[in-house]
Design an enzyme around this catalytic site. Structure first.
Site, PDB file in Angstrom:
ATOM      1  N   TYR A 191      31.831  63.664  12.324  1.00 61.51           N
ATOM      2  CA  TYR A 191      31.265  63.708  13.841  1.00 61.51           C
ATOM      3  C   TYR A 191      29.401  63.649  12.550  1.00 61.51           C
ATOM      4  O   TYR A 191      28.961  62.874  14.249  1.00 61.51           O
ATOM      5  CB  TYR A 191      31.249  65.182  13.666  1.00 61.51           C
ATOM      6  CG  TYR A 191      30.707  65.388  15.436  1.00 61.51           C
ATOM      7  CD1 TYR A 191      31.174  64.936  16.160  1.00 61.51           C
ATOM      8  CD2 TYR A 191      29.120  65.771  15.434  1.00 61.51           C
ATOM      9  CE1 TYR A 191      30.335  65.294  17.520  1.00 61.51           C
ATOM     10  CE2 TYR A 191      28.863  66.012  16.669  1.00 61.51           C
ATOM     11  CZ  TYR A 191      29.443  65.686  17.268  1.00 61.51           C
ATOM     12  OH  TYR A 191      28.681  65.604  18.855  1.00 61.51           O
ATOM     13  N   PHE A 212      19.470  42.143  35.637  1.00 65.86           N
ATOM     14  CA  PHE A 212      20.723  41.928  35.013  1.00 65.86           C
ATOM     15  C   PHE A 212      21.840  43.346  35.919  1.00 65.86           C
ATOM     16  O   PHE A 212      20.499  44.059  35.952  1.00 65.86           O
ATOM     17  CB  PHE A 212      21.387  42.278  33.642  1.00 65.86           C
ATOM     18  CG  PHE A 212      22.250  41.955  33.175  1.00 65.86           C
ATOM     19  CD1 PHE A 212      23.901  40.965  33.793  1.00 65.86           C
ATOM     20  CD2 PHE A 212      23.472  43.235  33.475  1.00 65.86           C
ATOM     21  CE1 PHE A 212      25.594  40.872  33.510  1.00 65.86           C
ATOM     22  CE2 PHE A 212      24.930  42.928  32.741  1.00 65.86           C
ATOM     23  CZ  PHE A 212      25.497  41.954  32.841  1.00 65.86           C
ATOM     24  N   THR A 213      22.664  42.437  36.272  1.00 64.28           N
ATOM     25  CA  THR A 213      23.719  43.468  37.520  1.00 64.28           C
ATOM     26  C   THR A 213      23.503  45.304  37.275  1.00 64.28           C
ATOM     27  O   THR A 213      22.482  45.879  37.509  1.00 64.28           O
ATOM     28  CB  THR A 213      24.854  43.482  38.029  1.00 64.28           C
ATOM     29  OG1 THR A 213      25.407  43.532  36.564  1.00 64.28           O
ATOM     30  CG2 THR A 213      25.018  42.492  38.781  1.00 64.28           C
ATOM     31  N   ASP A 243      15.980  42.520  26.356  1.00 73.89           N
ATOM     32  CA  ASP A 243      17.518  42.483  26.496  1.00 73.89           C
ATOM     33  C   ASP A 243      18.509  41.609  25.288  1.00 73.89           C
ATOM     34  O   ASP A 243      18.394  40.219  25.550  1.00 73.89           O
ATOM     35  CB  ASP A 243      17.780  42.839  27.551  1.00 73.89           C
ATOM     36  CG  ASP A 243      19.634  42.787  28.125  1.00 73.89           C
ATOM     37  OD1 ASP A 243      20.437  42.671  26.642  1.00 73.89           O
ATOM     38  OD2 ASP A 243      20.185  42.685  29.581  1.00 73.89           O
ATOM     39  N   LYS A 292      29.050  42.416  23.867  1.00 76.96           N
ATOM     40  CA  LYS A 292      28.417  40.940  23.757  1.00 76.96           C
ATOM     41  C   LYS A 292      27.934  39.488  22.332  1.00 76.96           C
ATOM     42  O   LYS A 292      28.935  38.918  21.483  1.00 76.96           O
ATOM     43  CB  LYS A 292      27.014  40.355  24.690  1.00 76.96           C
ATOM     44  CG  LYS A 292      27.245  41.094  25.731  1.00 76.96           C
ATOM     45  CD  LYS A 292      28.243  40.397  26.817  1.00 76.96           C
ATOM     46  CE  LYS A 292      28.594  40.994  27.644  1.00 76.96           C
ATOM     47  NZ  LYS A 292      27.569  41.697  28.852  1.00 76.96           N
ATOM     48  N   ARG A 342      29.256  34.842  40.197  1.00 71.77           N
ATOM     49  CA  ARG A 342      27.908  35.442  40.008  1.00 71.77           C
ATOM     50  C   ARG A 342      27.207  34.959  41.186  1.00 71.77           C
ATOM     51  O   ARG A 342      27.050  34.041  40.854  1.00 71.77           O
ATOM     52  CB  ARG A 342      27.565  35.084  39.112  1.00 71.77           C
ATOM     53  CG  ARG A 342      28.564  35.862  37.461  1.00 71.77           C
ATOM     54  CD  ARG A 342      27.393  37.558  37.367  1.00 71.77           C
ATOM     55  NE  ARG A 342      28.322  38.391  37.605  1.00 71.77           N
ATOM     56  CZ  ARG A 342      28.328  39.409  37.599  1.00 71.77           C
ATOM     57  NH1 ARG A 342      27.917  39.607  36.355  1.00 71.77           N
ATOM     58  NH2 ARG A 342      28.341  40.710  38.138  1.00 71.77           N
ATOM     59  N   PHE A 363      31.535  44.526  43.429  1.00 72.07           N
ATOM     60  CA  PHE A 363      31.602  43.467  43.116  1.00 72.07           C
ATOM     61  C   PHE A 363      32.798  44.051  42.133  1.00 72.07           C
ATOM     62  O   PHE A 363      33.621  43.315  42.169  1.00 72.07           O
ATOM     63  CB  PHE A 363      30.866  42.073  42.126  1.00 72.07           C
ATOM     64  CG  PHE A 363      30.563  42.824  41.384  1.00 72.07           C
ATOM     65  CD1 PHE A 363      28.802  43.385  41.520  1.00 72.07           C
ATOM     66  CD2 PHE A 363      30.692  43.007  39.836  1.00 72.07           C
ATOM     67  CE1 PHE A 363      28.625  43.844  40.376  1.00 72.07           C
ATOM     68  CE2 PHE A 363      30.271  43.647  38.809  1.00 72.07           C
ATOM     69  CZ  PHE A 363      28.611  44.063  38.925  1.00 72.07           C
TER      70      PHE A 363
END
Ligand SMILES: *Cc1c(COP(=O)(O)O)cnc(C)c1O
Length: 483
Positions: A81, A133-134, A224, A267, A390, A456
């Protein structure tokens, strides 16, 4: 984009520099079943299930193929942990690959956005960025902040020769700071390979300029880095100064300019999880308190120890050009083939996927009837291939409840790393060419269930008119018994 490997016959083909050792069976169901499946899923490709999907080109998020090294690393996970050695190895990889000293683990990219926005965005603040970005947008708004998109001129032109459409416009940044006052700017955000406008990279020169302006006004720069590997690869290919540089050096130069770097490992490293990293202890401490509250203890942050091992190895693989060039080369091939057939795509080809221009493809459909969403549904019916809308459907309504037509209406066909073969890509091209011929049959969509946030993902729609049946019927006429 030319492939590095030349064919004697002069063909320009991407070449898989890996072999397939574990496979997953795919199902190509008949067009009649595809019609039923998309109707049951509310004409929303997010709501299809794998048994109905042939090629899954929805996203690269968590769908990149793992390497043998990643899989084997997962077996040595240390399930502690606190003080897990898996975290130590991940931390080491972040230091080595991203060049940052301190790491906060989080369960995925949007969790990093949550913690960053919660810590640094106050009500009324503005976050200038190259493009939104969303999930970042939703988290900034959740904290009472807003965003300003300061893209370079021509960034939204579908067809372009500009190699760096993800660049921020420096004059607009200066103007934004002057108008809002530096005290109202939470931080400046740069997104590597701007996801929503077609995976378009920024240049190193541009990032340097942004840093210079941020310094002059005492502002923080947040990067990002979810798609940083491919952005680095395109800097190497497209920015002369970096032609001969190692990917590692390019990555370090990029991250060295940011105060905070965050990423989605779904990603960046073909695994799961995410992270926030920095060299600044004060910034680290401000965010640190939120990790045990929302994510988990500081040595796992909601990520399984196995995934942290895979993440660490995946980060190292980002340094391998044969790994990070795969997806851009396949995308370059697909975009080239589609353009030759007259099918409009975002150019130059970027990263993440092939982006088809739904505004032109479905020029007969109004933005309020979601041309990109309709195209995604129609392409699924025609092929069993799942892409992602998109466009306007991915936008939130404004505060008065009105539709906000998107800057670009795109059908994104993601090409996850090392997952699809060239013949599968050719199948997708063939079916898209058929749909292009029959595009007048595609009609609009309207909501039957519209969630208030990130609509969406789980929204349901219905066709305006009976076009899906007509499209399926035409498919049968043209393809006979064939799937
Ligand atoms: C996917 C993505 C995110 C969000 O990451 P998740 O792991 O899906 O939460 C943030 N920024 C960019 C650029 C992305 O592509």
């Amino acid at each position: 984009m030319k492939n590095e490997i030349k064919f004697w016959g002069g063909e320009e083909l991407p070449l898989e520099l890996h072999k397939v050792r574990v496979v997953q069976k795919l199902h190509l169901v008949p067009v009649e079943r595809r019609l039923e499946a998309i109707a049951a899923g509310g004409f929303n490709t997010f709501k299809l299930s794998t048994p109905d999907v042939f090629l899954d080109m929805l996203t690269d998020s968590g769908t990149n193929a793992m390497s043998d090294d990643q899989l084997s690393a997962m077996f040595r996970a240390d399930d502690a942990y606190a003080g897990s050695q898996s975290f130590e190895r991940l931390h080491g990889a972040v230091r080595e690959v991203l060049g940052k000293e301190l790491l906060l683990p989080v369960h995925q990219g949007r969790a990093a956005e949550h913690i960053i926005c919660r810590t640094f965005v106050r009500p009324g603040d503005v976050v200038p960025m190259n493009y939104h970005f969303t999930t970042f947008y939703a988290h900034a708004v959740e904290q009472g902040g807003g965003i300003e998109e300061l893209l370079c001129d021509g960034a939204l032109d579908i067809h372009s020769e500009n190699p760096f459409k993800g660049n921020m416009d420096i004059a607009k940044l200066e103007e934004c700071i002057a108008r809002n006052g530096a005290g109202k700017i939470a931080f400046v955000r740069m997104e590597a390979s701007t996801n929503l406008i077609g995976g378009q990279p920024f240049s190193m020169a541009n990032l340097r300029e942004v840093r210079r302006v941020a310094d002059r006004h005492g502002l923080m720069l947040v990067l990002d880095a979810s798609l940083i590997g491919e952005n680095a690869y395109l800097i190497k290919k497209r920015e002369p100064e970096w032609h001969d540089a190692q990917i590692r050096a390019i990555l370090h130069e990029m991250t060295s300019m940011a105060d905070i770097v965050y990423f989605s490992a779904r990603k960046l490293s073909s695994s799961r999880g995410g992270g926030i990293c920095t060299d600044n202890k004060d910034l680290y401490l401000k965010m640190e308190v939120l990790v045990p509250l929302f994510e988990g203890f500081l040595t796992y942050g909601g990520i399984s120890t196995r995934e942290m091992e895979a993440m660490a190895v995946g980060l190292f693989e980002t340094l391998d050009e044969t790994a990070i060039s795969q997806s851009p080369q396949f995308i370059g091939y697909m975009v080239g083939e589609l353009m030759q057939r007259g099918i409009p795509c975002v150019t130059p080809a970027g990263v993440l996927g092939c982006h088809v221009d739904a505004r032109e493809f479905c020029s007969h459909i109004a933005p309020e009837q979601y041309p990109a969403g309709a195209l995604a549904a129609a392409f699924y019916i025609a092929s069993g291939v799942r892409g992602m809308e998109r466009g306007t459907l991915s936008n939130a309504r404004d505060t008065e409840g009105r539709e906000v037509p998107a800057d670009v209406e795109l059908l994104r066909l993601a090409i996850p790393r090392r997952v699809l073969t060239l013949s599968q890509i050719r199948y997708a091209i063939d079916r898209l060419a058929w749909l292009w011929e029959n595009r007048s049959l595609i009609g609009g969509l309207r909501f039957t269930y519209e969630p208030a946030v990130l609509r969406f993902f789980m929204g349901s729609l219905e066709p305006v008119g009976d076009w899906p049946h007509r499209l399926a019927r035409r498919f049968r006429e043209d393809f006979g018994e064939s799937l």
